[in-house]
Design an enzyme around this catalytic site. Structure first.
Site, PDB file in Angstrom:
ATOM      1  N   GLU A  25       0.806  -1.232   0.000  1.00 44.71           N
ATOM      2  CA  GLU A  25       0.000   0.000   0.000  1.00 44.71           C
ATOM      3  C   GLU A  25       0.836   1.278   0.000  1.00 44.71           C
ATOM      4  OE1 GLU A  25      -1.600   1.708   3.531  1.00 44.71           O
ATOM      5  OE2 GLU A  25      -1.174  -0.077   4.725  1.00 44.71           O
TER       6      GLU A  25
ATOM      7  N   LYS B 145      -2.987  -1.878  15.766  1.00 44.91           N
ATOM      8  CA  LYS B 145      -2.394  -1.147  16.883  1.00 44.91           C
ATOM      9  C   LYS B 145      -3.374  -1.003  18.028  1.00 44.91           C
ATOM     10  CE  LYS B 145       1.068   1.807  14.940  1.00 44.91           C
ATOM     11  NZ  LYS B 145       0.884   1.657  13.488  1.00 44.91           N
TER      12      LYS B 145
END
Ligand code: PSU
Ligand code: MN
Length: 307
Positions: free
Chosen positions: A23, A158
């Site tokens: 990406e 995260k």
């Protein structure tokens, strides 16, 4: 169609060789320059060293590019946050305006699928933000995993997110959450989260068999393979959680909302830890590139089923 495949990538797809999508939001919004460019190029090299063909994805002058050149990657890194972060809802505008766009996990999946790429390696995915019961801030990455046929290899999500709610949404949407040689969902900077994955993968062949089974059955949607950060680069859970709390408090105080949240939190965490988290981030992406390519290689093995 608004899509351009690098000839090398097109040929590899045609010949059934492992192509790995990468990406561009991680380049322009996820890391500072010049580490972002160095990392992106090194990840491409790791994919090659493991026998795969890298295809870094981004939008250039309104065209979805599957397989950017080194110069294009350099420009994404240099221009950084001035290139808009593009999610599914932004695509029509970016195409029509012929603009540049950094693709998130969601839009990289869309372009990978359109280009015929099954595997996509990144660092971490978006998920359900803490406090989402009030803000409704749930990353479009989860919706994309529900509907688009791409396997995403990452280091979990995260702890800036609510990981428990993220797993609940993935379950509702029917996305298999697999752990690469782990039973626990990794939390990006750390190997553990206290939460279980649906299934622990033994090895790359085990992963490839599951991807193949889903595709052969024609069950639409993505697959999430979570691969823990190598022990030597993992961070102290207490320390990183303290930093995350601090970053979240500052985000609230500044009134930051919507698509700005994730880039703000990533930058703030890197700033507070003085670059330690950036190094961990880079290392886990390298590790994902190696593991992801090994899985893709198993998936495309010509002698599969004949042993
Ligand atoms: N998480 C990371 N690093 C990243 C991102 C997420 O650890 O670079 C980026 C990815 O591109 C992901 C996007 O798709 O942020 C999610 O943004 P949002 O939360 O606004 O959906
Ligand atoms: Mn969001």
């Amino acid at each position: 169609m608004n899509i351009r495949l690098k000839p090398e990538v097109e040929q590899a797809i045609r010949e059934g060789r492992p192509v790995i999508a990468l990406e561009s939001t991680i380049i322009s919004h996820g890391m500072p320059y010049p580490q972002n460019v160095e990392t992106a190029l090194q990840v491409e090299k790791i994919v090659r060293d493991h026998g795969g063909v890298p295809a870094t994805i981004g939008i250039i002058d309104g065209v979805g590019v599957v397989g950017m050149s080194e110069e294009e990657i350099e420009e994404f890194g240099r221009r950084g946050q001035s290139i808009p972060k593009v999610s599914r809802r932004d695509l029509p505008v970016i195409f029509a305006e012929k603009s540049w766009g950094a693709t998130t996990v969601a839009t990289t999946m869309i372009l990978a699928a359109k280009g015929g790429v099954e595997f996509f390696v990144t660092g971490g995915i978006g998920g359900v933000h803490r406090g989402a019961e009030l803000t409704f801030d749930v990353s479009a990455d989860l919706e994309e995993l529900a509907r688009t046929n791409v396997t995403v290899i990452c280091a979990g999500a995260k702890a800036i997110l609510d990981l428990e709610k993220t797993l609940e949404v993935l379950e509702t949407k029917g996305v298999p959450v697999l752990g690469y040689q782990t039973e626990e969902l990794p939390a990006f900077y750390t190997r553990t989260s206290g939460l279980k994955v649906d299934y622990a993968l033994k090895d790359a062949a085990d992963a490839a068999a599951i991807v193949r089974a889903k595709r052969e059955f024609g069950l639409d949607g993505g697959i999430l393979i979570t691969n823990p950060i190598p022990e030597e680069y993992s961070m102290d859970p207490e320390e990183i959680n303290r930093v995350i709390e601090e970053a979240l408090e500052e985000m609230d105080k500044k009134g930051i909302k919507g698509k700005e949240c994730t880039p703000f939190l990533l930058a703030k965490v890197a700033e507070i830890t003085g670059g330690e988290s950036l190094n961990s981030n880079i290392r886990l992406v390298f590790n994902n590139a190696a593991v992801g390519t090994e899985i893709a290689k198993e998936y495309f093995r010509k002698d599969y089923g004949r042993e």
